[in-house]
Design a protein around this motif. Structure first.
Motif, mmCIF file in Angstrom:
data_model
loop_
_atom_site.group_PDB
_atom_site.id
_atom_site.type_symbol
_atom_site.label_atom_id
_atom_site.label_comp_id
_atom_site.label_asym_id
_atom_site.label_seq_id
_atom_site.Cartn_x
_atom_site.Cartn_y
_atom_site.Cartn_z
ATOM 1 N N ARG A 1 -3.375 -8.453 -6.027
ATOM 2 C CA ARG A 1 -4.106 -7.202 -6.217
ATOM 3 C C ARG A 1 -5.403 -7.447 -6.989
ATOM 4 N NH1 ARG A 1 -2.264 -4.432 -11.182
ATOM 5 N NH2 ARG A 1 -1.309 -6.043 -12.442
ATOM 6 N N ILE B 1 -8.028 -6.549 6.923
ATOM 7 C CA ILE B 1 -8.049 -6.551 5.456
ATOM 8 C C ILE B 1 -9.289 -7.275 4.958
ATOM 9 C CG2 ILE B 1 -6.907 -7.498 3.420
ATOM 10 C CD1 ILE B 1 -4.239 -6.950 4.863
ATOM 11 N N HIS C 1 1.201 5.679 -1.138
ATOM 12 C CA HIS C 1 0.125 4.713 -0.872
ATOM 13 C C HIS C 1 -0.681 5.171 0.344
ATOM 14 C CE1 HIS C 1 1.436 1.698 -3.702
ATOM 15 N NE2 HIS C 1 2.663 1.743 -3.231
ATOM 16 N N PRO C 2 -1.958 4.778 0.413
ATOM 17 C CA PRO C 2 -2.775 5.180 1.563
ATOM 18 C C PRO C 2 -2.104 4.854 2.902
ATOM 19 C CG PRO C 2 -4.150 4.092 -0.056
ATOM 20 C CD PRO C 2 -2.738 4.010 -0.563
ATOM 21 N N TRP C 3 -1.467 3.668 2.988
ATOM 22 C CA TRP C 3 -0.886 3.298 4.285
ATOM 23 C C TRP C 3 0.313 4.181 4.645
ATOM 24 C CZ3 TRP C 3 -1.520 -0.272 0.293
ATOM 25 C CH2 TRP C 3 -0.388 -0.557 -0.468
ATOM 26 N N GLU D 1 -10.855 -3.434 3.438
ATOM 27 C CA GLU D 1 -9.491 -3.176 3.005
ATOM 28 C C GLU D 1 -9.151 -1.682 3.018
ATOM 29 O OE1 GLU D 1 -8.442 -5.641 -0.249
ATOM 30 O OE2 GLU D 1 -6.647 -4.473 -0.687
ATOM 31 N N ASN E 1 -0.229 -1.951 5.234
ATOM 32 C CA ASN E 1 0.189 -2.183 3.854
ATOM 33 C C ASN E 1 -0.459 -3.484 3.392
ATOM 34 O OD1 ASN E 1 1.484 -2.880 1.506
ATOM 35 N ND2 ASN E 1 3.480 -2.130 2.175
ATOM 36 N N SER E 2 -1.635 -3.347 2.761
ATOM 37 C CA SER E 2 -2.446 -4.538 2.497
ATOM 38 C C SER E 2 -1.761 -5.484 1.513
ATOM 39 C CB SER E 2 -3.817 -4.129 1.979
ATOM 40 O OG SER E 2 -3.677 -3.328 0.842
ATOM 41 N N THR E 3 -1.078 -4.931 0.532
ATOM 42 C CA THR E 3 -0.415 -5.795 -0.452
ATOM 43 C C THR E 3 0.615 -6.687 0.238
ATOM 44 O OG1 THR E 3 -0.589 -3.900 -1.916
ATOM 45 C CG2 THR E 3 0.719 -5.746 -2.689
ATOM 46 N N GLU F 1 -6.186 0.082 5.184
ATOM 47 C CA GLU F 1 -5.084 0.875 4.631
ATOM 48 C C GLU F 1 -5.020 2.241 5.296
ATOM 49 O OE1 GLU F 1 -5.608 0.858 0.402
ATOM 50 O OE2 GLU F 1 -4.865 -1.195 0.200
#
Lengths: 291, 254, 297
Positions: free
Chosen positions: C90, C161, B71-73, C165, C174-176, C169
């Protein structure tokens, strides 16, 4: 039995589709969830009723009258409540403004017509045909035919005419369309007019089909039509049609085979399931993140 | 040893091949330039390295670690910071807060720790602020730390993006057209800044840039992309005199 | 303390003050989700109803002590927030709005058919344990915790975010995970507010938590100014008082309410307080100009 339910579902679904088209067209161009759209549909039903009862007009003429009235109303709402916000407010402000309009219009109708349910007079002489096992009422035929004609008309308008081309250009890129010399405000206004007219047609037909017109009929119908637009992939005109029909059919089947007390939950349950599996809706384009 | 190694990277968007078997090797503490005409696939390459796109084929190896599917993060937490071609700041946050957000990947305070103001969180917060202020001084924005990010001038916004990326303590910094929209004075300052960052912090920098003067001056190694293919790479003098590069790119400008 | 207050404050005003307090708690929860993290939720009342019914049923039918009922209601609401959050967050902006509307409607229809909740009639005879002191103590605690959270690493990540967003990231956020966190925390406050409401109102029905209630709460967040704690408080106060003040216009009340929403959005499109945060005030004190904001989305 299943064919009967399917037919009933298609009839209901075609009215959802008519309302969903307004949501999807407006959204396609200005990314606004027009929460007042359900109220336009409700007012359409009332205007049609008024014309039939008070002026004794033919129902076909009353339908056109309701559509014309709502065209103007839709344009007026856009002019007063949305245009001043454009370009200087977040989309959420637009949504709140739309909700304000929605509350205003439904309350206005309560003040004019009271909260009790009204009925269209019995002037239609509804006949029921027996086609195999199927019970087909003339009303269902009329609704399906009118809805189909309107949707074909819309498709021709959007695909074949100059103004339709301008509408498509605006939904691709509003700013670029403006720079190409398209009168963007006029196109947005026109989009509201067309969407509102379709909703009014839906309102009149639902009013006759279910024999009930009341000031709060727009709320749930509006939410479900919005769900239909999302289901089909918001911004897509064929998507709204397919979404509306799908939702109508599944809702009727759900009521028939599961339980009628969960009627309003079925549509939303289906929507959530579909979105979890296919986040962009049935016909929506998958958007690749632009970086 | 190479810090970053791209092996046969291929990227297709619905049948359109944006990158075709690209190999790139970046050595430790190098300033590496990627050039090429618009649409050559430079930014796509950045997006693949940082995990925004999943490449159709090939490998991205960063310090012996395969980045492909991250993932990007998670990529960011490996120590890869980046800036964006079309500036992506947190517009309604202050300049200082923008850089503080940049530290997210290298700090730890959790939900309850933050909310209750536990001592460990407070200590960490103090360090984050100090680092952010230091970085803002470094890019020359110390005075403006309380402005909203979108009140900054264009060149300042580009420098703020660099400061934010630096807050991640990266060992690899990706700069996507850092000089775009800058005037010539600003460009000279930018070159100084890039040198300074590399020398002081000992990190590796890859930059995508259109300004040939800047690229030729600052980069030690350059790769040239054209229609998704790498057509040349090497030190500036070599690339400058490469027949194919002159034909497809430099020649067109001259 | 409560006895003293009810002696000196007119019951009508006391009632309004209570409702203001409960609305502030509810709106601060929604502010975390929509105002701060930028995830448009239009079903906050659904989570409120989960808290209200859970706590009321526990108090009435299980004989659980008030505080335990309250906490359980908030936890169950948070759990559902978490559950619905994972697959749906999402989704992009307005799709999420639709899912939250749909979820709240499903909850409402569920309670309409839920035997222990009294179906459409609702529950009555809930012990009136919610007191003035309790509500306002909770309000103050929640405001403090909220303010601390928003000025911390996690709070900044929430704002990031909302603002961008992809850039968030790229900064290692960790946006999710954080969106689910905001949604869970916001739902917790919704459930808490719901429990307080149920134990204050004495009686609850499914239609108390319909779409319009969610919209009312959303209005509070947007009207005051997205993402700002003072803004959310101001919005809650105004929108709780407004219907009361509009009583003079009797049946035209909702007409004015609707029109006022439109007018306010036209003249203050970014809410009354915009995004007022501490450093704006600091800067104003230093005599420098602070720019107006316009949301990017």
């Amino acid at each position: 039995m299943i064919w009967q339910q399917l037919l009933n579902g298609l009839t209901l679904g075609s009215t959802y589709a008519l309302i969903a088209l307004g949501y999807t067209m407006v959204y396609g161009i200005i990314q606004l969830i027009n929460f007042a759209h359900g109220e336009i549909y409700m007012i359409g039903a009332f205007v049609g009723l008024f014309l039939v009862v008070n002026t004794g007009l033919n129902i076909g003429v009353a339908l056109l009258g309701a559509m014309a009235f709502c065209m103007v109303l839709g344009m007026l709402v856009e002019l007063i409540a949305y245009r001043p916000l454009r370009g200087r407010a977040s989309r959420l402000s637009g949504i709140i403004s739309a909700i304000g309009v929605s509350i205003f219009l439904s309350t206005l109708m309560v003040l004019i017509a009271q909260t009790n349910t009204r009925r269209y007079p019995d002037i239609f002489n509804i006949q029921t045909f027996q086609v195999g096992d199927l019970q087909v009422s003339s009303l269902q035929v009329i609704i399906l035919v009118v809805a189909t004609l309107l949707m074909i008309g819309l498709q021709l308008l959007v695909q074949k005419t100059r103004v339709g081309k301008a509408m498509r250009a605006c939904s691709q890129d509003l700013e670029a369309a403006y720079l190409m010399g398209i009168n963007v405000n006029r196109i947005i206004s026109f989009t509201f007019a067309i969407g509102s007219a379709l909703a009014a047609a839906g309102g009149v037909m639902v009013g006759i089909y279910y024999n009930a017109v009341w000031p709060y009929m727009g709320t749930m119908a509006g939410l479900k039509a919005f769900a239909a637009a999302i289901l089909g992939g918001i911004g897509s005109i064929p998507g709204a049609m397919i979404g509306g029909l799908t939702l109508g059919v599944l809702e009727i089947l759900g009521v028939a085979f599961l339980s009628s007390s969960y009627k309003d939950a079925i549509a939303f349950g289906i929507l959530i399931l579909v979105l979890i599996i296919r986040p962009q809706g049935i016909m929506g384009q998958k958007i690749t993140k632009k970086v | 040893m190479a810090v970053l190694q791209l092996e046969e990277i291929t990227m297709e968007f619905g049948g359109l091949r944006a990158l075709d078997l690209v190999d790139i090797k970046v050595e430790e503490q190098q300033i590496y330039g990627i050039i090429g005409p618009n649409g050559a696939g430079k930014t796509t390459l950045f997006n693949i390295i940082t995990g925004i796109y999943l490449p159709t084929g090939g490998k991205v190896i960063f310090k012996d670690c395969l980045l492909n599917k991250m993932h990007p993060w998670d990529v960011a937490r490996q120590g890869i910071g980046r800036t964006f071609q079309n500036i992506r700041l947190f517009n309604k946050l202050s300049v200082l807060d923008n850089v503080r957000v940049g530290s997210h990947g290298v700090s730890k305070s959790g939900f309850f720790g933050s909310m209750l103001g536990l001592p460990s969180s407070r200590r960490e917060e103090k360090m984050i602020v100090e680092k952010a202020e230091h970085l803002l001084e470094l890019v020359g924005l110390g005075e403006k730390k309380l402005e909203y990010a979108d009140n900054l001038a264009y060149g300042e916004q580009r420098r703020l993006e660099i400061a934010r990326a630096m807050a991640l303590n990266p060992s690899l910094l990706l700069l996507d057209e850092p000089a775009a929209g800058m005037n010539s004075t600003e460009k000279v300052e930018l070159m100084d800044l890039i040198w300074k960052i590399r020398n002081e912090m000992q990190l590796t920098i890859i930059l995508v840039e259109h300004d040939m003067n800047l690229v030729m001056n600052i980069c030690e190694q350059i790769a040239v992309l054209d229609y998704g293919r790498k057509i040349a790479d090497g030190p500036p003098e070599v690339v400058k005199n490469d027949e194919r590069v002159i034909q497809s790119y430099l020649g067109a400008e001259a | 303390m409560d006895a003293l207050i009810s002696q000196y404050i007119d019951p009508y005003y006391l009632r309004i003050l209570m409702l203001i307090g409960i609305n502030i708690i509810l709106a601060l929860g929604l502010n975390l989700i929509t105002g701060v993290t930028g995830q448009l939720s239009m079903g906050h009342a659904g989570f409120m109803s989960i808290g209200a019914y859970t706590s009321a049923i526990l108090s009435m039918q299980m004989g659980s002590p008030f505080f335990l009922s309250l906490l359980a209601g908030a936890m169950v609401a948070a759990f559902f927030g978490f559950l619905i959050g994972i697959p749906t967050l999402r989704l992009e902006g307005d799709y999420l709005a639709m899912v939250t509307i749909g979820f709240a409607e499903i909850i409402r229809v569920f309670f309409l058919n839920f035997e222990p909740g009294g179906k459409a009639v609702g529950l009555s005879g809930i012990p009136q344990n919610t007191t003035f002191v309790l509500v306002w103590t909770l309000v103050i605690i929640i405001i403090i915790l909220n303010a601390k959270l928003l000025s911390s690493r996690i709070g900044r990540a929430f704002y990031a975010i909302r603002e961008n967003e992809i850039a968030a990231e790229a900064s290692g956020i960790n946006s999710t995970r954080l969106k689910v966190l905001a949604f869970t925390a916001g739902s917790f406050l919704a459930g808490l507010g719901g429990g307080l409401y149920a134990h204050y109102m004495y009686f609850i029905r499914p239609q108390d938590f319909a779409f319009m209630k969610s919209i009312e709460l959303l209005n509070m967040v947007v009207l005051g100014g997205m993402g700002s704690i003072p803004g959310t408080i101001l919005g809650s106060v105004i929108l709780t008082l407004l219907p009361e003040m509009l009583r003079i216009v009797a049946e035209y009340r909702l007409l004015f309410y609707g029109a006022l929403l439109v007018i306010l959005m036209i003249f203050r499109p970014n809410g009354l307080l915009g995004d007022v945060r501490v450093y704006d005030i600091k800067k104003k004190l230093q005599g420098k100009k602070v720019g107006l904001w316009q949301s990017s989305n």
